[in-house]
Design a protein around this motif. Structure first.
Motif, PDB file in Angstrom:
ATOM      1  N   ASN A 226      24.238   9.254 -13.856  1.00 45.03           N
ATOM      2  CA  ASN A 226      23.244   9.941 -13.028  1.00 45.03           C
ATOM      3  C   ASN A 226      23.809  10.703 -11.831  1.00 45.03           C
ATOM      4  O   ASN A 226      23.056  11.201 -11.014  1.00 45.03           O
ATOM      5  CB  ASN A 226      22.160   8.983 -12.516  1.00 45.03           C
ATOM      6  CG  ASN A 226      21.165   8.685 -13.615  1.00 45.03           C
ATOM      7  OD1 ASN A 226      20.918   9.559 -14.458  1.00 45.03           O
ATOM      8  ND2 ASN A 226      20.643   7.477 -13.651  1.00 45.03           N
ATOM      9  N   GLY A 228      25.149  13.415 -12.110  1.00 43.75           N
ATOM     10  CA  GLY A 228      24.825  14.815 -12.412  1.00 43.75           C
ATOM     11  C   GLY A 228      25.906  15.496 -13.232  1.00 43.75           C
ATOM     12  O   GLY A 228      26.045  16.716 -13.171  1.00 43.75           O
ATOM     13  N   LYS A 229      26.645  14.726 -14.010  1.00 42.67           N
ATOM     14  CA  LYS A 229      27.761  15.302 -14.788  1.00 42.67           C
ATOM     15  C   LYS A 229      27.257  16.308 -15.820  1.00 42.67           C
ATOM     16  O   LYS A 229      27.743  17.434 -15.887  1.00 42.67           O
ATOM     17  CB  LYS A 229      28.535  14.181 -15.504  1.00 42.67           C
ATOM     18  CG  LYS A 229      29.168  13.182 -14.558  1.00 42.67           C
ATOM     19  CD  LYS A 229      29.990  12.151 -15.286  1.00 42.67           C
ATOM     20  CE  LYS A 229      29.176  11.192 -16.128  1.00 42.67           C
ATOM     21  NZ  LYS A 229      28.238  10.351 -15.360  1.00 42.67           N
ATOM     22  N   SER A 230      26.251  15.891 -16.602  1.00 40.88           N
ATOM     23  CA  SER A 230      25.751  16.813 -17.636  1.00 40.88           C
ATOM     24  C   SER A 230      25.111  18.026 -16.995  1.00 40.88           C
ATOM     25  O   SER A 230      25.281  19.156 -17.468  1.00 40.88           O
ATOM     26  CB  SER A 230      24.712  16.147 -18.528  1.00 40.88           C
ATOM     27  OG  SER A 230      25.045  14.832 -18.741  1.00 40.88           O
ATOM     28  N   SER A 231      24.372  17.795 -15.911  1.00 35.48           N
ATOM     29  CA  SER A 231      23.711  18.934 -15.252  1.00 35.48           C
ATOM     30  C   SER A 231      24.753  19.922 -14.754  1.00 35.48           C
ATOM     31  O   SER A 231      24.571  21.138 -14.862  1.00 35.48           O
ATOM     32  CB  SER A 231      22.880  18.459 -14.067  1.00 35.48           C
ATOM     33  OG  SER A 231      22.003  17.436 -14.476  1.00 35.48           O
ATOM     34  N   ASN A 327      27.639  16.420  -5.400  1.00 36.52           N
ATOM     35  CA  ASN A 327      26.460  17.024  -6.047  1.00 36.52           C
ATOM     36  C   ASN A 327      25.176  16.648  -5.306  1.00 36.52           C
ATOM     37  O   ASN A 327      25.163  15.744  -4.475  1.00 36.52           O
ATOM     38  CB  ASN A 327      26.414  16.561  -7.512  1.00 36.52           C
ATOM     39  CG  ASN A 327      25.381  17.328  -8.321  1.00 36.52           C
ATOM     40  OD1 ASN A 327      25.077  18.488  -8.011  1.00 36.52           O
ATOM     41  ND2 ASN A 327      24.830  16.686  -9.338  1.00 36.52           N
ATOM     42  N   LYS A 328      24.110  17.351  -5.669  1.00 35.55           N
ATOM     43  CA  LYS A 328      22.735  17.090  -5.178  1.00 35.55           C
ATOM     44  C   LYS A 328      22.597  17.394  -3.694  1.00 35.55           C
ATOM     45  O   LYS A 328      21.876  16.699  -2.975  1.00 35.55           O
ATOM     46  CB  LYS A 328      22.297  15.646  -5.484  1.00 35.55           C
ATOM     47  CG  LYS A 328      22.442  15.266  -6.964  1.00 35.55           C
ATOM     48  CD  LYS A 328      21.694  14.003  -7.328  1.00 35.55           C
ATOM     49  CE  LYS A 328      22.015  13.589  -8.769  1.00 35.55           C
ATOM     50  NZ  LYS A 328      21.317  12.397  -9.228  1.00 35.55           N
ATOM     51  N   ASP A 330      21.002  19.692  -2.490  1.00 41.58           N
ATOM     52  CA  ASP A 330      19.627  20.137  -2.196  1.00 41.58           C
ATOM     53  C   ASP A 330      18.817  18.996  -1.588  1.00 41.58           C
ATOM     54  O   ASP A 330      17.829  19.210  -0.892  1.00 41.58           O
ATOM     55  CB  ASP A 330      18.959  20.656  -3.481  1.00 41.58           C
ATOM     56  CG  ASP A 330      19.007  19.651  -4.611  1.00 41.58           C
ATOM     57  OD1 ASP A 330      17.949  19.185  -5.038  1.00 41.58           O
ATOM     58  OD2 ASP A 330      20.131  19.306  -5.053  1.00 41.58           O
ATOM     59  N   SER A 349      24.911  22.027  -5.736  1.00 45.79           N
ATOM     60  CA  SER A 349      23.711  21.462  -6.330  1.00 45.79           C
ATOM     61  C   SER A 349      23.642  21.986  -7.747  1.00 45.79           C
ATOM     62  O   SER A 349      23.465  23.183  -7.958  1.00 45.79           O
ATOM     63  CB  SER A 349      22.455  21.877  -5.556  1.00 45.79           C
ATOM     64  OG  SER A 349      21.323  21.575  -6.351  1.00 45.79           O
ATOM     65  N   ALA A 350      23.810  21.080  -8.692  1.00 41.66           N
ATOM     66  CA  ALA A 350      23.742  21.505 -10.097  1.00 41.66           C
ATOM     67  C   ALA A 350      22.330  21.987 -10.402  1.00 41.66           C
ATOM     68  O   ALA A 350      22.128  22.812 -11.284  1.00 41.66           O
ATOM     69  CB  ALA A 350      24.130  20.349 -10.999  1.00 41.66           C
ATOM     70  N   LEU A 351      21.378  21.485  -9.632  1.00 35.46           N
ATOM     71  CA  LEU A 351      19.975  21.835  -9.864  1.00 35.46           C
ATOM     72  C   LEU A 351      19.665  23.264  -9.427  1.00 35.46           C
ATOM     73  O   LEU A 351      19.089  24.035 -10.188  1.00 35.46           O
ATOM     74  CB  LEU A 351      19.083  20.840  -9.111  1.00 35.46           C
ATOM     75  CG  LEU A 351      17.612  20.827  -9.486  1.00 35.46           C
ATOM     76  CD1 LEU A 351      17.419  20.305 -10.908  1.00 35.46           C
ATOM     77  CD2 LEU A 351      16.820  19.957  -8.499  1.00 35.46           C
TER      78      LEU A 351
HETATM   79  P1  GDP Z   1      24.916  12.250 -15.616  1.00 37.00           P
HETATM   80  O1  GDP Z   1      24.418  10.929 -16.070  1.00 37.00           O
HETATM   81  O2  GDP Z   1      26.002  12.083 -14.593  1.00 37.00           O
HETATM   82  O3  GDP Z   1      25.292  13.176 -16.708  1.00 37.00           O
HETATM   83  O4  GDP Z   1      23.718  12.915 -14.789  1.00 37.00           O
HETATM   84  P2  GDP Z   1      22.635  13.975 -15.266  1.00 37.00           P
HETATM   85  O5  GDP Z   1      23.171  15.326 -15.257  1.00 37.00           O
HETATM   86  O6  GDP Z   1      21.958  13.495 -16.483  1.00 37.00           O
HETATM   87  O7  GDP Z   1      21.624  13.903 -14.022  1.00 37.00           O
HETATM   88  C1  GDP Z   1      20.990  12.705 -13.618  1.00 37.00           C
HETATM   89  C2  GDP Z   1      19.741  13.046 -12.836  1.00 37.00           C
HETATM   90  O8  GDP Z   1      20.078  13.720 -11.632  1.00 37.00           O
HETATM   91  C3  GDP Z   1      18.810  13.985 -13.588  1.00 37.00           C
HETATM   92  O9  GDP Z   1      17.487  13.587 -13.349  1.00 37.00           O
HETATM   93  C4  GDP Z   1      19.084  15.327 -12.967  1.00 37.00           C
HETATM   94  O10 GDP Z   1      17.988  16.195 -13.034  1.00 37.00           O
HETATM   95  C5  GDP Z   1      19.396  14.957 -11.545  1.00 37.00           C
HETATM   96  N1  GDP Z   1      20.276  15.934 -10.895  1.00 37.00           N
HETATM   97  C6  GDP Z   1      21.451  16.379 -11.351  1.00 37.00           C
HETATM   98  N2  GDP Z   1      21.986  17.275 -10.482  1.00 37.00           N
HETATM   99  C7  GDP Z   1      21.097  17.367  -9.448  1.00 37.00           C
HETATM  100  C8  GDP Z   1      21.089  18.120  -8.238  1.00 37.00           C
HETATM  101  O11 GDP Z   1      21.982  18.907  -7.902  1.00 37.00           O
HETATM  102  N3  GDP Z   1      20.002  17.934  -7.414  1.00 37.00           N
HETATM  103  C9  GDP Z   1      18.998  17.086  -7.721  1.00 37.00           C
HETATM  104  N4  GDP Z   1      17.995  16.973  -6.857  1.00 37.00           N
HETATM  105  N5  GDP Z   1      19.001  16.366  -8.848  1.00 37.00           N
HETATM  106  C10 GDP Z   1      20.022  16.505  -9.714  1.00 37.00           C
END
Ligand code: GDP
Length: 444
Positions: A226, A228-231, A327-328, A330, A349-351
């Motif tokens: 979580n 945000g690796k995939s994002s 990350n994150k 925002d 912010s990957a978002l």
């Molecule tokens: P992974 O498990 O590391 O691959 O993480 P994911 O990419 O699946 O992201 C986990 C959660 O974090 C998801 O609900 C994403 O939407 C959220 N997320 C990822 N990047 C960001 C970001 O830059 N900002 C915010 N607010 N949420 C993010």
């Protein structure tokens, strides 16, 4: 000239509208004649029926005939363009084999083209690199190599080295000349060598960047679930309108993604694949993934504000440089970009996409790449040869400066020239050729 006539399916395996079989060698015309009747006018496509030994039709399609030496291989080449089904292509191939053709080895068509002087090694390799290009930039660079940009850069250096060698050897012959003249010509030689060295170093720099396009670079993406690796991966990929594909690996777990960053092909390995497993095949996959990670060019460690993660806690490969991606932002309001006071941490912010440009710039710089597109594609063996040539040139320059005698200078220059000759193939060994062409696909 080869004595065997080789054949292979030149189109990829599977089903398609057209399937092409290539036939090349001294018996190509005779073999094709038995199967399709009269051959068409050279280089003009004509419809023919492809028949089996009983005279029954296996397929029908276009036949193209390229007489030696004006063919891809420099030999008589016949191309049969049938329907692209595996069974029908296999029947056609079997028929050719029964008529005396043999199955081509991988890259054998290209190897024959090289041996018959139809193309130098850099061009033969460029064809393979064009086919396997992982990005548009890589494809364009391969195409420029195919058109001869790399060969002409190398040949230019070889010609200049040769000119200095000639002067140097003339110098040996006129060793009795008055000292002042000898001194002035030594100075001129030294200047010429310095200039060649500078251009060689520049060619090496461009080749390094061409090699990165050819081989791509490997990034490891790591971090807590979580984070945000995939994002992040998707955001980086989507921004560049890259094609994200899962590379089918040896493991059942998909841990390997190909994307490109402004034309730089990247292989991204996801540490999520590194889980413990009792499954033997999966264990092997994990072992290979770990080995690939240890060779990786950089780790992207994705963290959130407040996270304190030590690489050891994630069992990351030691010795691979790390960029922390905060990350994150925002959610926290932190400014995007390289974090002040830490050149290896980039806030994003990957978002929202904030900070991704800075991350991309950071990666380009850290991976030693630039936006400049190299004028040619290159392989590791080319880099090694250029490095060897540079060392030989240094020896020549040192020998000249230290007054060790023109024979030594000339000998080092000859070695530098040989090293460059291995790139284009004017100097080759069986081993080298085998190594190069065996990595090509069949039918090429
Ligand atoms: P992974 O498990 O590391 O691959 O993480 P994911 O990419 O699946 O992201 C986990 C959660 O974090 C998801 O609900 C994403 O939407 C959220 N997320 C990822 N990047 C960001 C970001 O830059 N900002 C915010 N607010 N949420 C993010």
């Amino acid at each position: 000239m080869a004595t065997t006539t080789i054949c292979a399916v030149a189109t990829p395996p599977g089903r398609g509208g057209v399937g092409i079989i290539r036939l090349s060698g001294p018996e190509a015309v005779a073999i094709a004649h038995v199967m399709v009747g009269d051959l068409p006018t050279p280089r003009v496509a004509a419809l023919r029926t492809f028949r089996d030994a009983a005279g029954d039709a296996i397929d029908e399609g276009l036949v193209l005939y390229f007489p030696a030496p004006h063919s891809m291989t420099g030999e008589d080449v016949v191309e049969l363009q049938g329907h692209g089904g595996p069974v029908v292509l296999d029947q056609l191939l079997q028929r050719l084999l029964s008529l005396g053709a043999v199955l081509a080895e991988p890259g054998e068509f290209s190897q024959r083209a090289f041996i018959n002087g139809r193309m130098d090694l850099t061009r033969a390799e460029a064809i393979a690199d064009l086919i396997s290009a992982g990005s548009e930039a890589a494809a364009r660079a391969a195409m420029r190599s195919l058109q001869g940009s790399f060969a002409s850069a190398i040949n230019g250096l070889v010609e200049r080295l040769l000119a200095v060698r000639v002067q140097c050897e003339a110098h040996i012959d006129f060793a009795d000349e008055p000292l002042t003249e000898a001194e002035s010509s030594t100075e001129a030689l030294a200047m010429a060598l310095d200039q060649i060295k500078a251009d060689l170093v520049e060619t090496l720099r461009l080749a390094e960047s061409g090699q990165r396009l050819q081989a791509g670079l490997t990034l490891v993406i790591a971090g807590r679930p979580n984070a945000g690796k995939s994002s992040l991966l998707n955001a980086l990929a989507r921004r560049d309108a890259a094609i994200v594909t899962d590379i089918a690996g040896t493991t059942r777990d998909v841990i390997d993604t190909a994307l490109h960053l402004d034309g730089l092909p990247l292989r991204v390995l996801d540490t999520a694949g590194l889980r413990d497993s009792d499954d033997q095949i999966e264990q092997e996959g994990v072992r290979r993934a770990r080995a690939a990670m240890e060779q990786a060019d950089r780790i992207l460690l994705v963290v959130e504000e407040g996270d304190v993660i030590e690489p050891a806690a994630l069992d990351l490969p030691a010795g691979v440089p790390i960029t922390r991606v905060l990350n994150k932002i925002d959610l926290t309001g932190r400014a995007p970009g390289v974090v002040a006071g830490s050149s290896e941490m980039v806030a994003v912010s990957a978002l929202t996409g904030a900070g991704l440009d800075a991350l991309r710039e950071h990666l380009f710089t850290q991976l030693g790449h630039t936006h400049e597109e190299p004028p040619f594609i290159a392989r590791r063996r080319h880099l090694l040869a250029l490095q060897t040539a540079a060392e030989d040139l240094d020896e020549a320059i040192a020998a000249l400066n230290d007054g060790l005698g023109d024979e030594l200078v000339a000998e080092s220059l000859r070695q530098a020239q040989d090293a460059l000759g291995r790139i284009t193939g004017t100097i080759t060994t069986e081993d080298l050729l085998g190594e190069i062409f065996s990595t090509f696909c069949i039918g090429k």
